[in-house]
Scaffold this active site. Structure first.
Site, PDB file in Angstrom:
ATOM      1  CE  LYS A 185       8.534  -4.205  -1.018  1.00 47.97           C
ATOM      2  NZ  LYS A 185       9.025  -2.786  -0.991  1.00 47.97           N
ATOM      3  N   GLY A 237       1.807  -2.274   7.294  1.00 44.50           N
ATOM      4  CA  GLY A 237       1.589  -1.164   6.393  1.00 44.50           C
ATOM      5  C   GLY A 237       0.141  -0.724   6.421  1.00 44.50           C
ATOM      6  CB  SER A 238      -1.752   1.426   4.127  1.00 47.13           C
ATOM      7  OG  SER A 238      -1.754   0.708   2.902  1.00 47.13           O
ATOM      8  CB  THR A 239      -6.216  -0.680   6.271  1.00 49.04           C
ATOM      9  OG1 THR A 239      -5.908  -0.592   7.670  1.00 49.04           O
ATOM     10  CG2 THR A 239      -7.429  -1.589   6.097  1.00 49.04           C
ATOM     11  N   GLY A 242      -2.837  -3.932   2.874  1.00 50.52           N
ATOM     12  CA  GLY A 242      -3.055  -5.169   3.620  1.00 50.52           C
ATOM     13  C   GLY A 242      -4.222  -5.970   3.080  1.00 50.52           C
ATOM     14  CD  GLU A 259       1.162  -3.113  13.054  1.00 48.45           C
ATOM     15  OE1 GLU A 259       0.194  -2.310  12.987  1.00 48.45           O
ATOM     16  OE2 GLU A 259       2.350  -2.763  12.986  1.00 48.45           O
ATOM     17  CB  CYS A 293       0.568   1.556  13.303  1.00 43.21           C
ATOM     18  SG  CYS A 293       1.591   0.566  14.418  1.00 43.21           S
ATOM     19  CD  GLU A 392      -3.154   4.663   9.986  1.00 46.83           C
ATOM     20  OE1 GLU A 392      -2.501   4.236  10.962  1.00 46.83           O
ATOM     21  OE2 GLU A 392      -3.261   4.035   8.921  1.00 46.83           O
TER      22      GLU A 392
END
Length: 487
Positions: A185, A237-239, A242, A259, A293, A392
């Protein structure tokens, strides 16, 4: 035959079970150019029923299709064929990624075009050399244990928009090499290039259901992640997202590789050759307009050379050509969306409000009436506790922070909720390695930063769980079974 409608940038169906199937969703997904702010193309949406079909197709590939019985050599041959098919599409794929997310073509033609094929070939060779079984003498001294490596099963691959092709293949290549099947996806912003993988999988003759490509936003991603037919999730993707995925997988006792974000430090030592370092910092700090990243967005400089480092980094930022991402001379393209530009600009405003000094940049380039551009921006006189130094930003914004000695530099580098990457810049490689060993982060570059396909990549703390690439990346898609034999 490749499933294409009016043009390269229009797709009408999802790729499920080796076939192009109509979506059951009522909506479709439009992709907008970050440079022209005009439509690039359109893809079908995905409904939960389509996710069910894709997961079922992947399950069937592991139980009913030839894929389930192929040995490692046969799988490796299939990966090589897939690499061949992707290489043929590499120029078109690179151009499509640039059109979708604004990545400079000088980057996409290297990383997003041929890059996925290189990853596939690496894992094809690794599949040929890693034994599926090994026999170990029992530690008790009596008998033997056969240790088997078996595929985890159906993998949900959820990838972001910043490096869509490369990050997809970090997961797909290792999963296929291990004998798994995948449901991919992509992010809505870069949904179109994902179908290049589907075309290539069909051309390469992969068995039906081994690779499935669906679409959708966060709701479909969440449905896929929690689907009862999924055996493992691989996410970049983003924390924030995640953490949500990790909570679901923890509750389901489902393996997951995450990651996530970073706020990496570049430690400039007092013996660094700044002219050489600046050339490397362009890649380590501002690649893809800072939408990377692992970017070293905190530059830590010795106090005795602080002004010199600030000037050098600012000169670097000013020197990078901003413009049309399809122009090979462009080094800084637009950000992926208006929302992303708003986010970056809010951090620039916060940095100013906190008293940091804008040395260069800080606004939108004056030469463009359209496009979601932000000038490469360098802040000086920044405290390591400020938001621009801790959070970030995911844009072309760097901060330069002074330190008094190496112990303080390492402590400042480690004083972060993240731990994905980092760099050290020095004329003494041994000293650089010594500093790298002390940094609490998943990867470090000395006098450059690069991802090595043969070495593990991933982070600690809020930068994620698990590793991709290298033999460790293959091991992430394997379950171990021990069979004791009494002799």
């Amino acid at each position: 035959m490749s499933e294409q409608a009016d043009s390269l940038y229009r797709r009408e169906r999802l790729f499920i079970g080796g076939e192009w199937r109509p979506s059951t969703a009522l909506d479709s997904i439009g992709v907008i150019s970050p440079f022209t702010e005009q439509p690039v193309g359109r893809a079908p949406g995905t409904a939960p029923a389509d996710v069910d079909a894709a997961v079922a197709a992947a399950q069937g590939a592991l139980t009913e299709s030839p894929w389930a019985s192929w040995d490692a050599e046969s799988r490796a041959d299939a990966l090589d064929r897939l690499a061949d098919a992707l290489e043929l599409r590499a120029p078109a794929t690179a151009g499509l990624v640039t059109a979708e997310n604004g990545m400079p073509i000088s980057v996409s033609s290297t990383v997003e075009g041929p890059g996925p094929a290189r990853t596939l070939r690496y894992y094809a060779q690794l599949a040929r050399t890693v034994a599926q079984e090994e026999r170990r003498p029992a530690a008790s001294g009596s008998g033997t244990t056969v240790v088997r490596r078996e595929p985890v099963g159906v993998i949900a691959v959820v990838v972001p928009w910043n490096f869509p092709q490369s990050l997809t293949m970090f997961k797909v290549a290792a999963a296929l090499a291990a004998g798994c099947a995948v449901v991919v996806k992509p992010a809505p912003e870069t949904v179109l290039d994902a179908f290049q993988l589907a075309d290539a999988a069909q051309e390469a003759g992969l068995p039906d259901g081994v690779v499935n490509v669906i679409t959708g936003g966060g709701d479909i991603g969440a449905y896929l992640v929690g689907h009862p037919g999924v055996d493992k999730v691989a996410f970049t993707g983003s924390t924030e997202v995640g953490r949500a995925i990790g909570e679901v997988c923890g509750r389901l006792l489902r393996p997951v590789t995450l990651e996530l974000g970073g706020k990496s430090a570049a430690i400039v030592l007092d013996d660094a050759d700044l002219a050489s370092a600046v050339r490397g910092l362009a890649w380590a700090c501002l690649l893809n307009s800072g939408q990377t990243c692992y970017t070293s967005s905190r530059v830590l400089a010795p106090r005795g050379r602080y002004d010199e480092v600030v000037d050098a980094v600012a000169d670097l930022a000013r020197s990078l050509r901003i413009g049309d991402p399809s122009d090979p001379a462009t080094r800084v393209g637009p950000l992926v969306s208006a929302r992303q530009r708003d986010r970056v600009e809010s951090y620039i405003a916060a940095g100013r409000a906190d008293g940091a000094r804008v040395v260069t940049g800080g606004g939108r380039p004056a030469d463009f009436e359209r496009g979601w551009f932000v000038e490469p921006t360098v802040f000086a006189d920044v405290d390591n506790s400020a938001a621009v130094a801790r959070e970030e930003i995911f844009g072309p914004v760097l901060v330069v922070i002074p330190y008094d000695d190496l112990d303080q530099a390492v402590a400042m580098a480690n004083d972060s909720p993240y731990g994905l990457a980092g760099t050290v810049w020095t004329s003494d490689e041994d000293k650089g390695l010594e500093i790298a060993r002390r940094m609490r982060t998943g990867t470090v570059g000395v006098n450059f930063y690069n991802l090595d396909l043969g070495a593990p990549f991933g982070g600690v703390k809020a930068s994620g769980l698990g590793r991709e690439l290298g033999p460790e990346g293959l091991a992430a898609y394997v379950e171990y079974k021990s069979v004791y034999l009494r002799r």
